[in-house]
Motif scaffolding. Structure first.
Motif, PDB file in Angstrom:
ATOM      1  N   LEU A  18       5.600  -6.193  -4.381  1.00  0.00           N
ATOM      2  CA  LEU A  18       5.029  -6.207  -3.042  1.00  0.00           C
ATOM      3  C   LEU A  18       6.135  -6.586  -2.077  1.00  0.00           C
ATOM      4  O   LEU A  18       6.684  -7.673  -2.168  1.00  0.00           O
TER       5      LEU A  18
ATOM      6  N   VAL B  13      13.244  -4.964   3.382  1.00  0.00           N
ATOM      7  CA  VAL B  13      13.779  -6.290   3.741  1.00  0.00           C
ATOM      8  C   VAL B  13      13.838  -7.214   2.534  1.00  0.00           C
ATOM      9  O   VAL B  13      14.895  -7.693   2.147  1.00  0.00           O
ATOM     10  N   ALA B  14      12.694  -7.462   1.949  1.00  0.00           N
ATOM     11  CA  ALA B  14      12.663  -8.411   0.841  1.00  0.00           C
ATOM     12  C   ALA B  14      11.435  -8.148  -0.005  1.00  0.00           C
ATOM     13  O   ALA B  14      10.461  -7.562   0.451  1.00  0.00           O
ATOM     14  N   GLU B  15      11.513  -8.577  -1.231  1.00  0.00           N
ATOM     15  CA  GLU B  15      10.350  -8.466  -2.104  1.00  0.00           C
ATOM     16  C   GLU B  15       9.632  -9.801  -2.074  1.00  0.00           C
ATOM     17  O   GLU B  15      10.112 -10.791  -2.620  1.00  0.00           O
ATOM     18  N   MET B  16       8.504  -9.842  -1.399  1.00  0.00           N
ATOM     19  CA  MET B  16       7.822 -11.122  -1.248  1.00  0.00           C
ATOM     20  C   MET B  16       7.137 -11.539  -2.540  1.00  0.00           C
ATOM     21  O   MET B  16       7.189 -12.671  -2.950  1.00  0.00           O
ATOM     22  N   PHE B  17       6.441 -10.592  -3.135  1.00  0.00           N
ATOM     23  CA  PHE B  17       5.843 -10.838  -4.442  1.00  0.00           C
ATOM     24  C   PHE B  17       6.318  -9.714  -5.346  1.00  0.00           C
ATOM     25  O   PHE B  17       6.688  -8.662  -4.849  1.00  0.00           O
ATOM     26  N   PRO B  18       6.267  -9.955  -6.630  1.00  0.00           N
ATOM     27  CA  PRO B  18       6.675  -8.862  -7.528  1.00  0.00           C
ATOM     28  C   PRO B  18       5.879  -7.603  -7.213  1.00  0.00           C
ATOM     29  O   PRO B  18       4.647  -7.614  -7.257  1.00  0.00           O
TER      30      PRO B  18
ATOM     31  N   LEU C 274      -0.367  -1.727  -2.016  1.00  0.00           N
ATOM     32  CA  LEU C 274      -0.765  -1.921  -0.625  1.00  0.00           C
ATOM     33  C   LEU C 274      -0.034  -0.932   0.269  1.00  0.00           C
ATOM     34  O   LEU C 274      -0.136  -0.997   1.489  1.00  0.00           O
TER      35      LEU C 274
ATOM     36  N   PHE D 221       0.185  -7.156   7.870  1.00  0.00           N
ATOM     37  CA  PHE D 221      -0.530  -8.421   8.063  1.00  0.00           C
ATOM     38  C   PHE D 221       0.405  -9.499   8.603  1.00  0.00           C
ATOM     39  O   PHE D 221       0.051 -10.252   9.507  1.00  0.00           O
ATOM     40  N   CYS D 222       1.606  -9.549   8.037  1.00  0.00           N
ATOM     41  CA  CYS D 222       2.573 -10.551   8.511  1.00  0.00           C
ATOM     42  C   CYS D 222       2.809 -10.399  10.005  1.00  0.00           C
ATOM     43  O   CYS D 222       2.739 -11.363  10.767  1.00  0.00           O
TER      44      CYS D 222
ATOM     45  N   LEU E 278       0.765  -5.541   3.585  1.00  0.00           N
ATOM     46  CA  LEU E 278       1.262  -6.914   3.613  1.00  0.00           C
ATOM     47  C   LEU E 278       2.181  -7.112   4.810  1.00  0.00           C
ATOM     48  O   LEU E 278       2.033  -8.078   5.570  1.00  0.00           O
TER      49      LEU E 278
ATOM     50  N   LEU F 293       8.343  -6.554   1.738  1.00  0.00           N
ATOM     51  CA  LEU F 293       8.338  -6.581   3.186  1.00  0.00           C
ATOM     52  C   LEU F 293       9.210  -5.402   3.583  1.00  0.00           C
ATOM     53  O   LEU F 293      10.419  -5.459   3.453  1.00  0.00           O
TER      54      LEU F 293
END
Lengths: 499, 205, 487, 325
Positions: free
Chosen positions: C68, C61-66, C190, C135-136, C132, C70
């Protein structure tokens, strides 16, 4: 013929500066609103353009009057400036359209155009602080924004009621002026020791002078001055009353822009000016403000829980959130600073959205006391839902922007080898759960007052509110554009000190 | 007072920092008046004093011993001899700290020359014309035969600061007027007392 | 892409419910709801084939953190959980219409919206590719169920809501998130990885034990002692919520998380070699015995079922704690078996409430004669929970027992046995009362609840039997848990 | 110690005495007057320290405008301070702490008047002293720095004035019909005396405006003086009579116009192909002429805004009157 894009850095500031007098000249509330909104959107466009340019091809220097940097004033736009500019103008682009109905209800009509002029002047000041590369110029624009802020806040007085907004504004004026004068004094010391006011030149010259008492004192004065403007504990006392009693539009605008710019000033002072020069002292200072930030977080959250006035809850929450930002700064590592910086943006979105939602409630209820807002969740479902979304962000629920900031702060704490700090940060976000749910419970679990008929707020208010709140969700998932900028800015500050 | 003793240093290195000491005293007085939080008008006056003393600090730093206001005297205009400030660095040889700074100054002056008048006589001896110096009381304004001007930049900055000061004062007073109109007092503690009472009443109702 | 459809469908359903709730009749709204549930289940089933073939469909979907992201990935364990959650959504949706209308509940649109959202988020938990993402969705699940728990919007609901949010959010933020951040900080990843992510590093036993504690207690949805209090309190919610969410989706999301973390983050071998899992066995064992005992003394049927749920969840956590493959398979199977059994029991409890307005066991004398279908389903499900053949519950207990012998000791094996006895003690009296006591005079005109409330428990009861008869498919799927999947 | 520094010292001591006296004074009227005196004394001190422009401004603003505003506020309220003069510990502590840091800072400061101080040796000062005449052909360096080198600061400063005016209009503005004239019926002697002064003040203000190139003065000082003339007119007569001379509407229009003039010069430079406020671009053949023109115009802009803003602030204070609650 004229390459306008080349003048973007100065246009960013000068356009609102020109629009403000035009608004005064026209003396028409609709024109005023339109011009202000158009300016906000132009600012947004400019700042995004600048951000892209800076990200692609590095910092831009713009010499006003085309004088060399030691002669004249030079605008220096790097990633950090562009980032702050984007935050400020993005929030204005949402708040200004929103203001149309909201403010008409709160202040008399013949003052409206002056109000918008002051609002645009405040924007000018904030943008000016963020864009300039000249230390004294910071002071000038700081005063533009401060003076207009005092007047804007005082507009929150309700006829026939105690002028609490004026009182708050007066007290803020006293503190703010002391803060501003401290900054002026600090700049004076720096100038005295280096003979220059240009920040880049200052950062080159200061390392050689780092062990002089004057430079150290300058550091102290600028830090204290910026902290007052930032409302960092223990000089935060002005903030709750300001946010509580100001008109809703002003609360939304200030909470998401003014403190952010002050934070930027603090960052510049700590990293760009003194970063290399006073590495050791700066480190000590960071150690000193770390605990202050922690106290701010807990004290702010605790006070927020105690309040019964939604705006006051949000105001104290701001004290706490400022604590988070400063805590990130005090960690002095990449993740922590990134967390602090990205929280600027995220908090701007969330707090702006929350204050706007509260403004919608006020628009219908004429009150922001929890006791008057019973059952607002049923009478104004959309508004309340926007509040809930924003509140979730404040708590730091994943998939909202607030989570991103917390995540980096926690990692920063790990990186700084203080694992208990990570726990404390998270415990504090539980306190956010408590004060947000206090509002949610009132909104949903209590029967609405039946003797007043209440409907949803007008669309012109709801749409910008939702735009901000949904943006805070969007940027909690698709973090890249702003997070990338924040990270780059953090890297820049930590590596070269930023100039 | 230590600061006053510093006066006895050599004439060339200025007159010590005693007047900074005095500026500091004024600042402290001003700050105390503001914070003592009594009468609002007095607070505003205190704020004024505080700001004026900062202005004084800036102006002090801009002053040069035996200097004059930074308005070019007739003899210093280019058609007489334009380059007077050039060998400033000669004076500073006894002042180790400043060496680098003088060099910078020299370098940039040289640059400046090329830009401006091309081949202006940068080596002409900066001797003031006798008749001019007479008129302008040489003992006051000349050092080594050159006119000493005080630094214009702090003055410019302080013009801005004064404006900011009066703007702040006007705003503060306007707020005081509004506050007074309701509370009918400009004493902070009385306002606080009224506020406490009002808030208690509101909480009860 | 195929993974995205089941993830999005519930969310679309929620949106549709909102729209239809405003502009269409309740029948259309609820019809669409059930239809969407069926469609969702269909698309989840469609994933079985590829997974059995060794594929692991994923979506980014998306890269929330470099570094890391979703993102989602289907693997056998998650698929099993998704099958349970989406499969049971169908009968529950039917049941919920009957229940909510039978009670003339207000705010039905909001209720069903949140319901659909919760299912969607549970599926998100199931399909998460990394911690991650998990957790979301875990947190989203908490927040989406809050309006369900507090549906009645009265003081009691508010109190329950506070406890619910208080425990779930506090633990997840203070423990789970710290645990996740620590894993990221220590290993730099993760992603759920076969064999765990700690391979190659040097770690002390206490470190890993502490980390495991952060996860085990952080997922309070697993209701491990002492963070189990929210579950009985959440029973103030309407029964469909208790049935699907607090017997199936939410609590199973908790134990699923524990299981998944143990298998794919820590790694079974890594854990058992270090012995960092021993303390968890003790805590889980204690939770089993403790809550089974408490269940004995609860007169409120839903409360008794709630405590039964806590103990059954601890079975699964204990199974995970053994850190052996057999036990892990047993634990995963128990997710399914217990879900089908317990949802039946809750359906019945709700049907009794709708039909007879009875909450307390002591009032249920002779109910078996008045409500034969409901009580038959209740009896079957009880047997399944106890672990008697010919019902599905037997298989999972069997594997859990084997796992206990393999990875634990006779001591833990005996805990399972004692607990089974206790479950007989707290479930059988209800059946006994219903069939062997005479109904009281007042209950003369009692009859079954509306068909929408009775049909679902009967169906799920039949499911218990079917699961006993045809467990191979499930077993095969779960065996793939330990096989590296290729594209 | 030189003659000048001795006098400087004396002035400082006087200032200190006045400052302390302000703190002690119970009568607010006296305190305000003393604050005016404080400003005058500091203005004299500025002259001694060669800052003539600053002195001029401080005298006009600190001793003039600020004092008038304070007196007007006093007129609206009681002129005695009610609370006691006991020393408050916490503010004192802060002040002392602040003073201590400042004293610490002086340790490494260049000495007062030291020509070798960093700022006098810097490239900046060097350019200003040696290049400014070549750049703009204006002998008053302060004017060049103010309007050209740091012209953007001054644009900001003008905006500060605009902000103050807008702010005061927001704070004290009322619909026309609710305004109360504060002034009483005029005293003929004062009226005549003042009226005689006004033309000279205006004339002098004009001189200051356009002579800023050669001597102390410029837009800011001139603006304040213009405003002072009108304020004198109002104080000696009534505010309404002053408004006949300069109507509120016109004044309100003038405030933004000054800023706009300033900014327009900047934009004009851009249109001419230069950077913002790059006056050289106005006359590419003779950059110095361009500078001269630019400086003249922006000074005019400053003058207009400052004049009208100060006057407007005065009007608003004067017309606020005593509100009947």
């Amino acid at each position: 013929m004229i390459e306008w894009s080349q003048h973007l850095p100065v246009l960013q500031v000068v356009v609102p500066l020109i629009v403000a007098p035009i608004i005064v000249l026209f003396r028409n509330k609709n024109i005023a609103w339109f011009l202000a909104t158009a300016t906000a959107f132009f600012s947004l466009y400019t700042s995004i353009e600048l951000l892209t340019i800076v990200q692609e091809s590095g910092p831009i220097d713009y010499a006003i009057g085309n004088w060399e940097r030691h002669v004249g004033i030079v605008y220096h736009i790097d990633i950090a400036n562009a980032y702050i500019l984007t935050i400020v103008s993005a929030v204005s682009a949402f708040v200004f359209p929103y203001s149309y109905h909201s403010i008409q209800q709160e202040i008399p009509e013949y003052k409206l155009h002056h109000f918008y002029a002051a609002l645009v002047l405040c924007l000018t000041g904030l943008l000016g602080i963020a864009a300039t590369g000249d230390a004294f110029n910071v002071f000038v624009f700081l005063e533009i924004s401060s003076l207009s802020t005092y007047a804007l806040v005082a507009m929150g007085d309700k006829p026939g009621k105690p002028p609490r907004a004026s009182l708050a504004a007066y007290r803020y004026l006293i503190m703010g002026t002391i803060g501003g004068t401290f900054i002026l004094l600090g700049i004076g010391f720096l100038y005295m020791m280096t003979g220059t006011l240009n920040m880049a030149e200052l950062s080159e010259k200061l390392p050689a002078l780092s062990d002089t008492s004057t430079v150290r004192a300058a550091f102290a004065f600028i830090t204290v001055g910026a902290s007052i403007k930032l409302a960092l504990f223990p000089v935060h006392t002005w903030l709750p009353n300001i946010y509580t009693h100001a008109p809703n539009v002003v609360s939304a605008f200030l909470s998401s822009t003014a403190t952010k710019v002050s934070y930027y000033v603090l960052l510049r002072a700590m990293y760009t000016l003194f970063g290399a020069a006073l590495a050791a002292q700066a480190l000590q200072l960071k150690l000193l403000i770390g605990p202050m930030a922690l106290v701010a977080i807990f004290l702010g959250s605790f006070n927020a829980i105690k309040q019964t006035n939604i705006k006051k809850i949000l105001a104290f929450s701001s004290v706490a959130q400022i604590g988070y930002m400063v805590l990130g700064l005090s960690m002095n590592n990449l993740d922590g600073l990134t967390g602090g910086l990205i929280h600027l943006f995220n908090h701007a979105l969330m707090k702006g959205g929350l204050f706007m939602a509260v403004g919608c409630m006020f628009y219908r209820y004429q009150s922001v006391e929890l006791s008057d807002l019973k059952g607002v969740g049923r009478t104004m479902p959309f508004t309340t839902f926007a509040f809930v979304l924003g509140g979730l962000g404040l708590i730091g629920v994943p998939l909202t922007a607030g989570f991103i900031s917390k995540w980096y702060l926690v990692l920063g704490a790990f990186e700084a080898d203080v694992w208990w700090l990570a726990i404390l940060i998270l415990i504090a976000s539980l306190m956010a759960v408590m004060y947000i749910f206090k509002v949610i419970e009132t909104a949903y679990f209590q029967e609405p007052n039946t003797d007043i008929e209440v409907s949803e707020a007008p669309l012109s208010m709801l749409v910008p509110t939702y735009a901000l709140v949904l943006a805070s969700v969007y940027f909690g998932i698709f973090t890249e554009p702003m997070l990338g900028a924040a990270r780059e800015a953090a890297e820049m500050f930590l590596s070269a000190g930023g100039m | 007072m230590n600061i006053l003793l510093a006066t006895s240093t050599t004439a060339m290195s200025g007159e010590g920092v005693y007047n900074y000491g005095l500026v500091i005293f004024l600042m402290m007085t001003g700050l105390y008046l503001v914070l003592a939080k009594g009468n609002m008008i007095k607070s505003v006056i205190g704020l004024n004093i505080f700001q004026v003393s900062v202005i004084m600090f800036y102006v002090s730093m801009g002053r040069v011993e035996h200097g004059t206001a930074p308005i070019l005297l007739e003899q210093d205009l280019p058609h007489h001899d334009s380059e007077h400030g050039h060998d400033n660095h000669d004076d500073s040889e006894d002042h180790g700290l400043l060496q680098t700074r003088s060099d910078v100054a020299l370098a940039s002056t040289a640059d400046g020359n090329h830009d401006a008048d091309g081949g202006t006589d940068s080596d002409v001896h900066p001797q003031a014309h006798p008749e001019d110096t007479e008129a302008n009381s040489p003992s006051l304004h000349t050092v080594d035969g050159r006119t000493a001007y005080s630094n214009p930049l702090p003055h410019v900055l302080m013009l801005t600061a004064i404006v900011v000061g009066v703007a702040t004062t006007a705003l503060a007073l306007a707020l005081v007027v509004r506050i007074r109109e309701y509370y009918e007092t400009i004493e902070e503690d009385i306002v606080d007392a009224i506020e406490n009472r009002l808030q208690k009443e509101e909480a009860q109702s | 892409m195929e993974i995205l459809i089941p993830l999005l469908l519930p969310l679309i359903t929620a949106a549709l419910i909102q729209i239809l709730g405003r502009f269409a009749s309740p029948n259309i709204r609820d019809g669409v709801h059930t239809l969407m549930a069926v469609v969702t289940f269909y698309f989840v089933i469609q994933l079985i084939g590829p997974v059995m073939d060794g594929q692991r469909p994923d979506f980014f979907v998306a890269e929330m953190f470099p570094g890391l992201t979703l993102s989602f990935k289907v693997e056998p364990l998650g698929l099993v959980f998704a099958l349970v959650a989406s499969g049971l959504w169908i009968p529950t949706s039917v049941y919920a219409f009957g229940y909510m209308r039978g009670h003339h509940e207000s705010n039905q649109t909001r209720f069903f919206t949140c319901f659909a959202l919760a299912i969607g988020f549970a599926l998100g938990v199931a399909f998460s590719e990394n911690l991650l993402t998990l957790f979301c969705y875990y947190e989203a699940l908490t927040f989406s169920t809050y309006p369900l728990v507090t549906h009645y919007q009265n003081a009691e609901a508010r109190r329950a809501g506070r406890i619910y949010m208080g425990i779930l959010v506090t633990t997840s933020v203070c423990f789970l998130l710290v645990g996740i951040a620590s894993v990221w900080f220590l290993t730099g990843t993760l992603t759920f990885t076969q064999g765990g992510v700690f391979t190659g590093g040097e770690y002390e036993t206490w470190q890993i034990a502490l980390l495991l504690a952060l996860f085990a207690f952080g997922t309070a949805k697993a209701a491990l002692f002492p963070f189990h209090k929210w579950l009985p309190n959440a029973m103030v919610a309407p029964t469909p919520v208790s049935a699907l969410l607090h017997a199936v989706a939410v609590v199973k999301a908790g134990v699923f998380t524990v299981l998944k973390v143990v298998i794919y983050i820590f790694g079974l071998e890594f854990l058992s070699e270090l012995g960092a899992n021993n303390w968890l066995m003790v805590v889980a064992g204690f939770t089993i015995l403790f809550s089974s005992t408490v269940a004995l003394f609860k007169d409120n049927l839903k409360a008794r079922l709630a405590y039964s749920t806590i103990s059954q969840l601890a079975y699964i956590v204990l199974g995970a704690a053994f850190a052996t493959q057999t036990a892990a398979i047993g634990a995963a199977m128990h997710i399914v078996m217990h879900a089908v059994g317990k949802i039946t029991l809750f359906f019945c409890a709700g049907a009794i409430y709708v039909g007879a307005h009875k909450k307390y066991i002591s009032q249920m004398d002779g109910l078996g004669h008045k409500m034969p279908f409901t009580m038959a389903a209740f009896t079957i499900a009880s047997f399944s929970i106890i672990g008697l053949p010919p019902f599905g519950g037997m298989w999972s207990k069997w594997f859990l027992g084997l796992g206990a012998l393999e990875g634990g000791s006779w001591g833990f094996m005996s805990i399972y046995m004692i607990s089974s006895l206790l479950s007989i003690a707290y479930l059988m009296p209800i059946v006994g009362r219903a069939y062997f006591r005479k109904p009281s005079e007042k209950d003369a005109d009692l009859h079954e609840a509306p068909w929408m409330c009775v049909l679902p428990p009967c169906l799920t009861a039949i499911g218990c039997v079917l699961l006993f008869l045809f467990p191979e498919g499930l077993f095969d799927l779960l065996n793939l848990m330990f096989v590296e999947g290729g594209q | 110690m030189t003659f000048v520094s001795t006098i400087t010292l004396v002035f400082f001591v006087l200032l200190a005495v006045v400052a302390v006296a302000i703190g002690k004074m119970r009568s607010l009227f006296a305190a305000v007057m003393l604050s005016g005196i404080f400003s005058l004394l500091s203005a004299s001190l500025f002259v001694l320290m060669d800052a003539v422009d600053v002195a001029f401004t401080e005298a006009a603003v600190g001793a003039g405008i600020s004092t008038v505003l304070m007196l007007m506020v006093l007129h609206l309220t009681s002129d005695k301070e009610t609370h006691s003069n006991e020393v408050k510990v916490f503010p004192l502590l802060i002040a002392v702490l602040c003073g201590a840091v400042l004293l610490y800072a002086t340790q490494d400061m260049p000495h007062f008047g030291d020509p070798n101080a960093y700022i006098h040796q810097s490239a900046t000062a060097d350019h200003y002293l040696n290049q400014s005449y070549d750049d703009s052909h204006i002998p008053n360096i302060v004017t060049t720095v103010l309007a050209s080198y740091r012209g953007f600061d001054t644009l900001g400063e003008t905006t500060v004035v605009l902000t103050a005016a807008v702010a005061v209009m927001l704070l004290l503005g009322r619909p026309k019909e609710e305004e109360h004239d504060l002034s009483k019926s005029p005293d003929p002697i004062i009226e005549v005396g003042a009226k005689m002064l006004i033309p000279y003040i205006l004339l002098f203000a004009l001189y200051v405006q356009f002579h800023g190139d050669f001597g102390p003065g410029g837009g800011f000082q001139a603006g304040v003086m213009f405003a002072a003339a009108y304020i004198l007119h109002a104080l000696s007569g009534t505010v309404r009579s002053a408004q006949e001379a300069a109507s509120e509407n016109v004044v309100e229009k003038l405030i933004p116009l000054g800023v706009l003039l300033y900014a327009a010069v900047g934009v004009w430079c851009v249109l001419k192909g230069g950077n913002f406020l790059e006056y050289n671009a106005l006359d590419p053949e003779h950059p110095a002429h361009g500078q001269h023109l630019g400086i003249l115009l922006v000074e005019l802009g400053v003058g207009i805004t400052v004049f009208s803003a100060m006057l407007m602030i005065f009007y608003k204070f004067a017309l606020r009157g005593r509100e009947v609650r």
